[in-house]
Design a protein around this motif. Structure first.
Motif, PDB file in Angstrom:
ATOM      1  N   LEU A 120     -67.178   5.390 -44.333  1.00  0.00           N
ATOM      2  CA  LEU A 120     -68.306   4.763 -43.569  1.00  0.00           C
ATOM      3  C   LEU A 120     -68.890   5.572 -42.559  1.00  0.00           C
ATOM      4  O   LEU A 120     -67.952   6.396 -41.976  1.00  0.00           O
ATOM      5  CB  LEU A 120     -67.691   3.591 -42.604  1.00  0.00           C
ATOM      6  N   ASP A 121     -69.965   5.724 -42.324  1.00  0.00           N
ATOM      7  CA  ASP A 121     -70.628   6.722 -41.480  1.00  0.00           C
ATOM      8  C   ASP A 121     -71.809   5.931 -40.693  1.00  0.00           C
ATOM      9  O   ASP A 121     -72.424   5.110 -41.265  1.00  0.00           O
ATOM     10  CB  ASP A 121     -71.247   8.034 -42.202  1.00  0.00           C
ATOM     11  N   ALA A 125     -73.242  -0.127 -40.620  1.00  0.00           N
ATOM     12  CA  ALA A 125     -73.072   0.320 -41.979  1.00  0.00           C
ATOM     13  C   ALA A 125     -73.102  -0.907 -42.911  1.00  0.00           C
ATOM     14  O   ALA A 125     -72.239  -1.950 -42.399  1.00  0.00           O
ATOM     15  CB  ALA A 125     -71.853   1.205 -42.441  1.00  0.00           C
ATOM     16  N   GLU A 126     -73.827  -1.150 -43.903  1.00  0.00           N
ATOM     17  CA  GLU A 126     -73.843  -2.344 -44.845  1.00  0.00           C
ATOM     18  C   GLU A 126     -73.179  -1.794 -46.032  1.00  0.00           C
ATOM     19  O   GLU A 126     -73.447  -0.809 -46.607  1.00  0.00           O
ATOM     20  CB  GLU A 126     -75.247  -2.654 -45.279  1.00  0.00           C
ATOM     21  N   LEU A 136     -70.615  -7.732 -46.473  1.00  0.00           N
ATOM     22  CA  LEU A 136     -69.624  -7.217 -45.558  1.00  0.00           C
ATOM     23  C   LEU A 136     -70.311  -5.984 -44.934  1.00  0.00           C
ATOM     24  O   LEU A 136     -71.026  -5.159 -45.647  1.00  0.00           O
ATOM     25  CB  LEU A 136     -68.658  -6.556 -46.480  1.00  0.00           C
ATOM     26  N   SER A 137     -70.230  -5.932 -43.587  1.00  0.00           N
ATOM     27  CA  SER A 137     -70.902  -4.953 -42.966  1.00  0.00           C
ATOM     28  C   SER A 137     -69.800  -4.685 -41.821  1.00  0.00           C
ATOM     29  O   SER A 137     -68.865  -4.910 -41.504  1.00  0.00           O
ATOM     30  CB  SER A 137     -72.034  -5.505 -42.288  1.00  0.00           C
ATOM     31  N   ALA A 138     -69.991  -3.349 -41.164  1.00  0.00           N
ATOM     32  CA  ALA A 138     -69.201  -2.600 -40.109  1.00  0.00           C
ATOM     33  C   ALA A 138     -70.037  -2.187 -39.207  1.00  0.00           C
ATOM     34  O   ALA A 138     -71.048  -1.608 -39.199  1.00  0.00           O
ATOM     35  CB  ALA A 138     -68.370  -1.600 -40.881  1.00  0.00           C
ATOM     36  N   ALA A 147     -63.757   4.515 -34.917  1.00  0.00           N
ATOM     37  CA  ALA A 147     -63.165   3.075 -35.454  1.00  0.00           C
ATOM     38  C   ALA A 147     -64.282   2.135 -35.629  1.00  0.00           C
ATOM     39  O   ALA A 147     -65.213   2.248 -35.004  1.00  0.00           O
ATOM     40  CB  ALA A 147     -62.374   2.573 -34.287  1.00  0.00           C
ATOM     41  N   TYR A 148     -63.936   1.268 -36.686  1.00  0.00           N
ATOM     42  CA  TYR A 148     -65.046   0.244 -37.110  1.00  0.00           C
ATOM     43  C   TYR A 148     -64.437  -1.236 -37.040  1.00  0.00           C
ATOM     44  O   TYR A 148     -63.328  -1.306 -37.364  1.00  0.00           O
ATOM     45  CB  TYR A 148     -65.408   0.703 -38.641  1.00  0.00           C
ATOM     46  N   GLY A 149     -65.302  -2.097 -36.645  1.00  0.00           N
ATOM     47  CA  GLY A 149     -64.881  -3.594 -36.964  1.00  0.00           C
ATOM     48  C   GLY A 149     -65.707  -4.016 -38.169  1.00  0.00           C
ATOM     49  O   GLY A 149     -66.737  -3.470 -38.531  1.00  0.00           O
TER      50      GLY A 149
END
Length: 311
Positions: A120-121, A125-126, A136-138, A147-149
């Motif tokens: 992920l960047d 992010a999709e 799912l997305s972040a 960190a990502y949720g």
């Protein structure tokens, strides 16, 4: 009936305790399993919970602090050892790619090719869900390391109304065709539209928010979800520690849930400083600003996703 629930494999934060393992959360959604933040000991917790490597379709890591990822080597090697044949998608922050590589190949073992990496960047992010029954997305959170949720969403649909179908003379195979095509010709020659025979059915939504300070992304992830799984490392009297270590207090977790209209709030990721008699206060402090259903997660709990909202 399809299963949509959360299997809690661990609820501790940086240091596990006698009763709380490092993090680990398996979301089961219509036959797919999403393993979030497998901390140390996750493989054994899976055995205790009665789930297998074959139950994992996704590995989603929020960030590369040890309590959220030190279980990756065991989980990957179990996938290989048990001969899992279906694709397992691995999602993690791109900035921690070197940590992922170390964990992915931590020891010698007969490797597997089923693990497909999706770093992920960016702030949002999709994620290509590969035909899964959800999107799912972040979103990037506020923590000392990237960190990502995560946010999992079922697409909105419709609920067919039998009385309207009968009124318009639509039955049998025509019902399925109406759902697929949006309009059909009834037996009397009239054109009947989907809107005339149905009401909108909001899809179910779940959000997973781990280590972070209060930030816009945390609110965005939680907005309108049926279930929010969120870190609540500290009680409110330790808010200074929460700020110092970039974590949430349980009251802040409640604020996020309240503002987002969350239906079920699952509190987890508790500091080892708290004893058993302290834990009722976590629910009490969350309830100061959130009036919905509060679940104080325990290891090996199974927590269902609330039923779909009515239109």
């Amino acid at each position: 009936m399809s299963t949509r629930d959360l299997l809690v494999l661990g609820t501790a934060s940086a240091v596990p305790t006698k009763s709380r393992n490092h993090n680990g959360y398996l979301v089961r959604w219509d036959g797919q399993g999403l393993l979030f933040d497998p901390g140390e000991g996750t493989q054994r917790q899976m055995v205790r919970a009665g789930v297998a490597a074959h139950d994992i379709d996704w590995i989603c890591v929020t960030h590369f602090h040890g309590d959220h990822c030190l279980g990756v080597p065991g989980v990957i090697q179990r996938i290989a050892r048990d001969g899992v044949e279906h694709p397992v998608r691995a999602v993690f922050p791109a900035a921690g790619q070197h940590y992922w590589e170390r964990l992915r190949h931590a020891t010698a073992f007969r490797d597997t090719e089923v693990v497909h990496e999706r770093p992920l960047d960016g702030a949002h992010a999709e994620i290509d869900s590969g035909g899964s029954p959800f999107t799912l997305s972040a979103r990037r959170l506020d923590h000392p390391v990237e960190a990502y949720g995560y946010r999992l969403e079922e697409p909105d649909g419709v609920t067919m109304l039998p009385d309207r179908l009968a009124e318009h003379g639509v039955g049998g195979p025509l019902v399925g065709r109406l759902q697929r095509e949006g309009r059909v010709t009834a037996r009397d020659g009239r054109t009947v539209t989907l809107e005339e025979c149905s009401v909108p059915r909001p899809g179910q939504k779940l959000a997973f928010v781990m280590d972070t300070r209060l930030c816009a992304a945390a609110y965005e992830l939680a907005d309108g979800v049926d279930m929010l799984v969120i870190e609540s490392t500290f009680l409110e009297e330790d808010a200074a520690l929460a700020r110092e270590y970039a974590h949430l207090t349980v009251r802040q977790a409640g604020e996020i849930a309240a503002k987002g209209g969350v239906r079920r709030l699952v509190l987890t990721h508790f500091s080892e400083r708290y004893r058993a008699e302290d834990f009722p206060r976590f629910a009490e402090q969350a309830a100061e600003c959130y009036g919905g259903d509060i679940v104080l997660a325990r290891d090996l709990d199974r927590i269902s996703v609330p039923a779909r909202r009515r239109a």
